[in-house]
Motif scaffolding. Structure first.
Motif, short mmCIF file in Angstrom:
data_model
loop_
_atom_site.label_atom_id
_atom_site.label_comp_id
_atom_site.label_asym_id
_atom_site.label_seq_id
_atom_site.Cartn_x
_atom_site.Cartn_y
_atom_site.Cartn_z
N PHE A 15 7.31 -4.17 2.18
CA PHE A 15 6.70 -3.39 3.26
C PHE A 15 6.78 -4.15 4.58
O PHE A 15 6.92 -5.38 4.61
CB PHE A 15 5.25 -3.05 2.93
N ASP A 16 6.72 -3.38 5.67
CA ASP A 16 6.73 -3.95 7.02
C ASP A 16 5.42 -3.71 7.75
O ASP A 16 5.03 -4.47 8.63
CB ASP A 16 7.87 -3.32 7.85
N THR A 17 4.75 -2.61 7.39
CA THR A 17 3.51 -2.20 8.06
C THR A 17 2.38 -2.13 7.04
O THR A 17 2.57 -1.65 5.92
CB THR A 17 3.68 -0.82 8.72
N VAL A 18 1.21 -2.61 7.45
CA VAL A 18 0.02 -2.58 6.59
C VAL A 18 -1.10 -1.85 7.31
O VAL A 18 -1.41 -2.15 8.46
CB VAL A 18 -0.46 -4.00 6.24
N ILE A 19 -1.69 -0.87 6.64
CA ILE A 19 -2.90 -0.23 7.14
C ILE A 19 -4.00 -0.59 6.15
O ILE A 19 -3.95 -0.20 4.98
CB ILE A 19 -2.74 1.29 7.27
N CYS A 20 -4.96 -1.34 6.62
CA CYS A 20 -5.94 -1.98 5.74
C CYS A 20 -7.35 -1.46 6.00
O CYS A 20 -7.77 -1.32 7.15
CB CYS A 20 -5.89 -3.49 5.95
N GLY A 21 -8.07 -1.19 4.93
CA GLY A 21 -9.48 -0.85 5.04
C GLY A 21 -10.28 -2.09 5.38
O GLY A 21 -9.78 -3.21 5.33
N ILE A 41 -3.81 -12.97 7.60
CA ILE A 41 -3.24 -13.91 8.58
C ILE A 41 -1.82 -14.28 8.19
O ILE A 41 -0.90 -14.27 9.02
CB ILE A 41 -4.11 -15.17 8.70
N LYS A 42 -1.61 -14.56 6.92
CA LYS A 42 -0.28 -14.96 6.44
C LYS A 42 0.70 -13.79 6.50
O LYS A 42 1.89 -13.98 6.77
CB LYS A 42 -0.38 -15.53 5.03
N LEU A 43 0.21 -12.58 6.26
CA LEU A 43 1.08 -11.41 6.40
C LEU A 43 1.51 -11.25 7.86
O LEU A 43 2.68 -10.95 8.15
CB LEU A 43 0.35 -10.15 5.93
N TYR A 44 0.58 -11.46 8.77
CA TYR A 44 0.89 -11.38 10.20
C TYR A 44 1.91 -12.45 10.57
O TYR A 44 2.88 -12.18 11.30
CB TYR A 44 -0.40 -11.57 11.00
N GLN A 45 1.71 -13.65 10.07
CA GLN A 45 2.63 -14.75 10.37
C GLN A 45 4.02 -14.52 9.79
O GLN A 45 5.01 -15.07 10.30
CB GLN A 45 2.05 -16.07 9.85
N SER A 46 4.09 -13.69 8.75
CA SER A 46 5.40 -13.39 8.15
C SER A 46 6.05 -12.17 8.80
O SER A 46 7.07 -11.68 8.31
CB SER A 46 5.25 -13.17 6.64
N GLY A 47 5.44 -11.68 9.88
CA GLY A 47 6.07 -10.62 10.66
C GLY A 47 5.59 -9.21 10.38
O GLY A 47 6.17 -8.25 10.90
N LYS A 48 4.55 -9.06 9.58
CA LYS A 48 4.05 -7.72 9.26
C LYS A 48 3.18 -7.18 10.40
O LYS A 48 2.45 -7.93 11.04
CB LYS A 48 3.24 -7.73 7.96
N LYS A 49 3.26 -5.88 10.62
CA LYS A 49 2.39 -5.20 11.58
C LYS A 49 1.17 -4.70 10.81
O LYS A 49 1.31 -3.97 9.83
CB LYS A 49 3.12 -4.05 12.26
N ILE A 50 -0.03 -5.08 11.27
CA ILE A 50 -1.24 -4.77 10.52
C ILE A 50 -2.23 -4.02 11.40
O ILE A 50 -2.52 -4.43 12.53
CB ILE A 50 -1.93 -6.06 10.01
N ALA A 51 -2.76 -2.92 10.87
CA ALA A 51 -3.81 -2.15 11.56
C ALA A 51 -5.00 -2.03 10.63
O ALA A 51 -4.86 -2.07 9.40
CB ALA A 51 -3.29 -0.77 11.94
N LEU A 52 -6.18 -1.87 11.21
CA LEU A 52 -7.40 -1.66 10.43
C LEU A 52 -7.86 -0.21 10.60
O LEU A 52 -7.91 0.30 11.72
CB LEU A 52 -8.51 -2.60 10.90
N ALA A 53 -8.20 0.42 9.48
CA ALA A 53 -8.72 1.79 9.51
C ALA A 53 -10.03 1.79 8.73
O ALA A 53 -10.03 1.58 7.52
CB ALA A 53 -7.72 2.76 8.88
N SER A 54 -11.13 2.02 9.43
CA SER A 54 -12.45 1.93 8.81
C SER A 54 -13.20 3.26 8.88
O SER A 54 -13.13 3.96 9.89
CB SER A 54 -13.28 0.85 9.51
N ASN A 55 -13.94 3.56 7.83
CA ASN A 55 -14.81 4.74 7.84
C ASN A 55 -16.21 4.41 8.34
O ASN A 55 -17.15 5.18 8.14
CB ASN A 55 -14.89 5.37 6.44
#
Length: 275
Positions: A15-21, A41-55
């Protein structure tokens, strides 16, 4: 059948993009999970795009500040969205819902902060009810008289965050979705905000260059919200077993049984998010 993964580093090339709860993945609402934050943090350092989606019923800035003060490096996320922010935007532009509200939170509403709505202490004086995820510390049964009265008055209930239960430092507790679920069973009208609304995934990914949904991973602990949104969006899914479901033992079997019950597919299962 899902695959059991002990370390997210093992599948990072998929994967390249992560949407995380948030709740149940990186925090229990009070304590930050160090291993989970380190994995992001390590996913970010490895080049992944990370967003947070919270309820969460919190506004984006409120949640941002709370996580930052807890030691989460917020610069690793390219976006953050909350159910509270979505509901706030809706109510800011809504002209036909009235002006007074009854909150299922004794201290009022995060969502309505700064908006021209008046909190009232009696259901008969309200134009609508509002339930936010923070309801988790209460017993839904104590709201039954209020819900019965509201149904008779034909008041809509705004559900900010659709989770029926959430993980907390004190264990799994009922959340706003539980009140909404009960209200719907009683014949009440529900207006809901947050996951699994497909528009959340579209909002978080529409401006990403070269975005490929088949290389997007959703991480969450809730089958009805996180995993359903992932399935509806067509992305990969990773269920955190130690979250709201408190799965133990044969995680693959339990996750498969749970996902089958919801009519969903789960690609991966982890006890907790770790590198």
């Amino acid at each position: 059948m899902n695959s059991l993964v002990k370390h997210i580093s093992r599948i990072r090339d998929e994967f390249d993009t992560v949407i995380c709860g948030v709740n149940g993945v990186i925090t229990d609402g009070q304590n930050i999970f160090g291993e989970s934050t380190d994995a992001l943090i390590k996913l970010y350092q490895s080049g992944k795009k990370i967003a947070l989606a919270s309820n969460s019923g919190l506004r984006v800035q409120e949640l941002f500040t709370a996580l930052k003060h807890s030691g989460v490096p917020m610069n690793i996320f390219y976006a953050l969205i909350t159910a509270g922010e979505i509901a706030h935007f809706y109510l800011k532009n809504q002209k036909n819902i009235g002006t007074t509200y009854y909150s299922l939170l004794s201290q009022g509403s995060h969502t309505l902060g700064g908006l021209p709505y008046e909190k009232v202490d009696s259901v008969v004086m309200a134009d609508f009810l509002i339930a936010e995820q923070s309801i988790k510390h209460a017993d839904i049964k104590e709201f039954m008289p209020v819900l019965e009265q509201a149904v008779n008055l034909n008041l809509p209930l705004l559900c900010v965050g659709n989770d029926t239960s959430v993980q907390t430092a004190g264990g799994v507790k009922p959340a706003a979705g539980a009140a909404a679920e009960q209200y719907a069973l009683m014949g009440g009208k529900i207006i809901s905000f947050g996951k699994p609304d497909l528009r959340i995934a579209l909002y978080l990914t529409e401006n990403l260059p070269d975005f490929d949904v088949s290389r997007c991973l959703f991480i969450g602990d809730n089958m009805a919200t996180d995993m359903r949104l992932s399935n509806n969006f067509g992305a990969k899914s990773l269920l955190i077993a130690s979250g709201v479901n408190q799965l133990k033992g044969d995680l693959v079997k339990q996750a498969d049984e749970l996902s089958t019950g919801f009519g969903l597919n789960v690609d991966y299962c982890m006890e907790k998010l770790q590198w």
